[in-house]
Design an enzyme around this catalytic site. Sequence first.
Site, short mmCIF file in Angstrom:
data_model
loop_
_atom_site.label_atom_id
_atom_site.label_comp_id
_atom_site.label_asym_id
_atom_site.label_seq_id
_atom_site.Cartn_x
_atom_site.Cartn_y
_atom_site.Cartn_z
N GLU A 299 -7.47 4.65 10.51
CA GLU A 299 -8.29 5.47 9.39
C GLU A 299 -6.84 5.92 8.01
OE1 GLU A 299 -6.39 6.36 12.18
OE2 GLU A 299 -8.52 7.22 13.64
N PHE B 122 -3.62 19.06 22.81
CA PHE B 122 -4.28 17.65 23.23
C PHE B 122 -4.81 16.66 21.74
CE2 PHE B 122 -6.64 13.53 23.84
CZ PHE B 122 -5.31 12.27 23.52
N GLN B 123 -4.04 16.60 21.06
CA GLN B 123 -4.40 15.84 19.90
C GLN B 123 -4.80 16.63 18.67
OE1 GLN B 123 -7.62 12.77 20.22
NE2 GLN B 123 -6.15 11.17 20.39
N LYS C 181 -13.74 21.39 17.18
CA LYS C 181 -14.83 20.81 17.51
C LYS C 181 -16.13 22.28 18.33
CE LYS C 181 -16.28 17.57 21.62
NZ LYS C 181 -15.06 16.88 22.46
N MET D 88 9.03 -7.50 -5.51
CA MET D 88 8.86 -6.58 -6.56
C MET D 88 9.98 -5.69 -6.09
SD MET D 88 8.21 -5.19 -9.77
CE MET D 88 6.50 -5.00 -9.96
C1 LIG Z 1 3.44 1.84 1.88
C2 LIG Z 1 4.70 0.88 0.77
N1 LIG Z 1 5.75 0.73 1.55
C3 LIG Z 1 7.00 0.41 0.63
C4 LIG Z 1 7.24 0.21 -0.82
C5 LIG Z 1 7.21 -0.28 -1.66
N2 LIG Z 1 7.66 -1.47 -2.60
C6 LIG Z 1 7.60 -1.64 -3.44
S1 LIG Z 1 6.97 -3.32 -4.17
C7 LIG Z 1 6.88 -3.81 -2.60
C8 LIG Z 1 7.07 -5.56 -2.50
C9 LIG Z 1 5.67 -5.87 -2.45
O1 LIG Z 1 5.48 -7.35 -1.88
P1 LIG Z 1 4.14 -7.91 -1.81
O2 LIG Z 1 2.95 -7.58 -1.52
O3 LIG Z 1 4.23 -9.21 -0.86
O4 LIG Z 1 3.76 -7.69 -3.09
P2 LIG Z 1 4.81 -9.11 -4.60
O5 LIG Z 1 5.39 -7.69 -5.26
O6 LIG Z 1 5.66 -9.45 -4.27
O7 LIG Z 1 3.99 -9.10 -5.75
C10 LIG Z 1 7.31 -3.03 -1.54
C11 LIG Z 1 8.41 -2.69 -0.82
C12 LIG Z 1 5.51 0.62 -1.25
N3 LIG Z 1 5.20 0.75 -2.94
N4 LIG Z 1 4.58 1.18 -0.57
#
Ligand SMILES: Cc1ncc(C[n+]2csc(CCOP(=O)(O)OP(=O)(O)O)c2C)c(N)n1
Lengths: 570, 164
Positions: free
Chosen positions: A50, A112-113, A162, A477
């Site tokens: 979803e 349920f749900q 529903k 990042m």
């Molecule tokens: C759902 C979610 N969980 C955690 C984060 C924190 N976060 C921001 S950037 C990042 C790393 C992303 O890694 P990648 O997709 O490999 O991209 P890169 O920075 O290496 O280009 C994380 C864990 C987030 N933004 N969203």
Amino acid sequence: MKLTGAEIVVQFLKDEGVECVFGYPGGAVLHIYDAFYAQEEIEHILVRHEQGAVHAADGYARATGKPGTALVTSGPGMTNAVTGIATAYMDSIPMVVISGQVSSALIGNDAFQEVDAVGISRPCVKHNFLVKDVADLASTLKKAYYLAASGRPGPVLVDIPKDVTANKTEYYYQETVKIRSYNPAEKGHSGQIKKGVELLLGARKPMIYSGGGVVLGKASEQLTAVTRLLGFPITSTLMGLGAFPGSDPQFVGMLGMHGTMEANMGMHDCDVLLAVGARFDDRVTGELSKFCPHARIIHIDIDPSSISKNVRVEIPIVGHVKPVLDEMIRMLEARKDALDPTKTREWWAQINRWRDHRCLQYATSSEVIKPQAVVEALWRATRGEAFVTSDVGQHQMWAAQYYRFDQPNRWINSGGLGTMGFGLPAALGVKRAFPDSEVVCVTGEASIQMCIQELSTAKQYDLPVKVVCLNNRYLGMVRQWQEFSYKSRYSHSYMEALPDFIKLAESYGHVGMQITQPGDVDAALEEAFAMKDRLVFMDFITDATENVYPMIEAGKGHAEMRYSPAQEMA
Amino acid sequence: MRHTIAILLENEAGALSRVAGLFSARGYNIESLTVAPTDEVSVSRLTLVTTGNDEIVEQITKQLNKLVDVIKLVELDSTEDIERELLLARVKAGSAGQRSEVKRLVDIFRGRILDVYEGGYIVELTGRGSKIDAFLEALETAQIGEVVRSGVTGIARGPKGLRI
Ligand SMILES: Cc1ncc(C[n+]2csc(CCOP(=O)(O)OP(=O)(O)O)c2C)c(N)n1
């Protein structure tokens, strides 16, 4: 004619002009799904999760400017949708999410749900409804689309028990709806606009700062006209990229945490700032006490609560950005005599000195693929015309910095919530809306795995997007912040046991490619884009140590950027 | 600074939780909140007392206005406009001396005694919040058996009212 609630949902969507719905069935929405079975006008796209449905509807909305529609079942269907709803809310994306609910008689019984969908979504929707009576269903849906798309747009949830979808009532389609407690701003106050124009005409070091509101308000043409008339430098937020052409010499690049030197220094030194459809977000302003210390500020926004929320402004103009800018253009044209480019000559010389530092330059390599180089090659391969969605992380910033967007609605990313997993499903929504355009998802090896299951949806519905994965084997990042702020203690930011993305793509019926050599980047992109009707997953093995520059670290202001080592040497 | 905001709200299920949710989500204070239907059944009226500097209160009113269920609102002027709060209190008064002292205090504050029981009174008092504070302060702590305050309601002076 009397229709069931389920038939009303489908008939209403047709009458409202909805052409496709992204959804996932379950018990509470089975009547609605049965009504979908009997028709072919509205396409239903069955996602694999979803969250994917909501992001796809979101991508569709961002690219077209029309509300997206998602349909989910009660309970876990609805909770899975929440991340998508919050993502759309933070970026003010028009969207209607229809969720099934347990039957009225069961509500409150821990059935349920059952979840309290209205309660759970309340803080992350523009508005929401629980439909208690089938007689209110059509008018509630109408209100939902009206609220989603008008004023400052946003997601609206309609929760339908529903039994309401089984009950019958007389149906007719209302063309318009009025809500007495809801009167979004339209035209701006002419006196305020006039004041703004006079302040702009007297400026010596002006700056225009535009945001996502210009894209949402479909006012790119007006923004461009005002900027050209004034001859001022213009910067943009992450969300506003493309509203003013990125390759135009008046554009000084993105501002904020990973903004350019010319944009951020320009903000710091400017004497008059025109903020258009932007909200002074913390990623844009840096340390507030150091923000635009010399500027008198004009702020155009449709949402009064955005004005003076973070930064006090001198001339607020509350209104829809398009008519406000139209009026500004008329006033400027009438004051052509006062438009004197010599006033800003000094300022432009200064801006160009900053620009000459070429702050986005990076150390190129013939051994390892530089992620920035991939984005630049992508721009060449698509002539700068693709729709580019992204996930969240370094790759997102590189896409924003190095893909020069010349058109609005082409750059599609989760700026406000920063949702990893957004990119792929959003790209599918875009591709559904623009099947003949190139749609690319720029992602990281971590983000892509958060909604990778949608590769299956892409196959079933023939949505051949291109995936450009900048694979640095790190939560890049996070790693960068750990390098800068935690003495390179890389706590849980390394991705081990990565899948073989080629095989993974192939197992879903797509084409997979892995590119490891800098010399192969252009050819690989060319080859991939030549496969018009195939989804191609391009796994670029990039430099694991590359960082995003410039960067404003926590507590710092616009004039305190950190530059890349390559830049420091130059 | 203390601010009183009067709000006309759609009398819809969940509308009140939108108001309350806004305050908790954005970290604003609610000192008191009163709600009841008005002469127009589809409309509720709220009186909300909050604290914060002018900038925060400006944001609060803007954010409230942004809620789709909020029809109209006005900030009441706490020195000019009329604010009232109702107090119901159980006041312990065991000795004859205490009983006459409580009756005297109730008279001074123009309150009423609603019920008499062995060992005390149930007292009713209306007025500005500060008057109710003063009454409670005038009692000995040990005498206060139970305090029920309605929260502030208010109306602006003069011909201009808050109506839809
Ligand atoms: C759902 C979610 N969980 C955690 C984060 C924190 N976060 C921001 S950037 C990042 C790393 C992303 O890694 P990648 O997709 O490999 O991209 P890169 O920075 O290496 O280009 C994380 C864990 C987030 N933004 N969203």
